[in-house]
Design a protein around this motif. Sequence first.
Motif, PDB file in Angstrom:
ATOM      1  N   GLU A  83      -0.074   3.811  -2.797  1.00  0.00           N
ATOM      2  CA  GLU A  83      -1.491   4.068  -3.040  1.00  0.00           C
ATOM      3  C   GLU A  83      -1.858   5.537  -2.882  1.00  0.00           C
ATOM      4  O   GLU A  83      -2.755   6.032  -3.539  1.00  0.00           O
ATOM      5  CB  GLU A  83      -2.353   3.224  -2.110  1.00  0.00           C
ATOM      6  N   SER A  84      -1.172   6.253  -2.004  1.00  0.00           N
ATOM      7  CA  SER A  84      -1.503   7.657  -1.775  1.00  0.00           C
ATOM      8  C   SER A  84      -0.730   8.598  -2.692  1.00  0.00           C
ATOM      9  O   SER A  84      -0.867   9.807  -2.584  1.00  0.00           O
ATOM     10  CB  SER A  84      -1.232   8.024  -0.315  1.00  0.00           C
ATOM     11  N   THR A 135       0.807  -1.219   0.000  1.00  0.00           N
ATOM     12  CA  THR A 135       0.000   0.000   0.000  1.00  0.00           C
ATOM     13  C   THR A 135       0.841   1.269   0.000  1.00  0.00           C
ATOM     14  O   THR A 135       0.295   2.359   0.105  1.00  0.00           O
ATOM     15  CB  THR A 135      -0.908   0.030   1.248  1.00  0.00           C
TER      16      THR A 135
END
Length: 137
Positions: free
Chosen positions: A91-92, A88
């Motif tokens: 992801e941002s 993750t």
Amino acid sequence: YSPGDSSSFKGGGNAHGGGGMLLQHRFCPWDGTEFRPLETICKVCGNPRSGSRYCGKNEQVLSKLLLPAWERVLWKKQPYEDNYVDKTFLESLVKNANFHEYDMWQIFKDSVVVTQHLAGTVVFLGISYLTNYQALS
């Protein structure tokens, strides 16, 4: 590694017919050194990382057996490498958040306004300089 992470254990039966999940040991059973997430061999004694079968369904016991979930914080000591990132991590990421496509003619028109202002300032300064020194009659 977290209880919901399928990469931290392998399902299926064993040679003795038992089911359950095969959990990787968090600590070396020979010298007690804590393994990093991707290590397969103990860095102290050189023995391979082994696993054991967990057949229970208790999430609290399972979470104690597995490594804690990786967090994206620098202030907290975690049992992961300094350069470790999980799935993750990106992801941002926002690509080209402030990108603005410019039109060539709009840039040209805007530069003409600035150029006119600078030219007018230079003419004004030139005339006032020549007037002060009485070079103009």
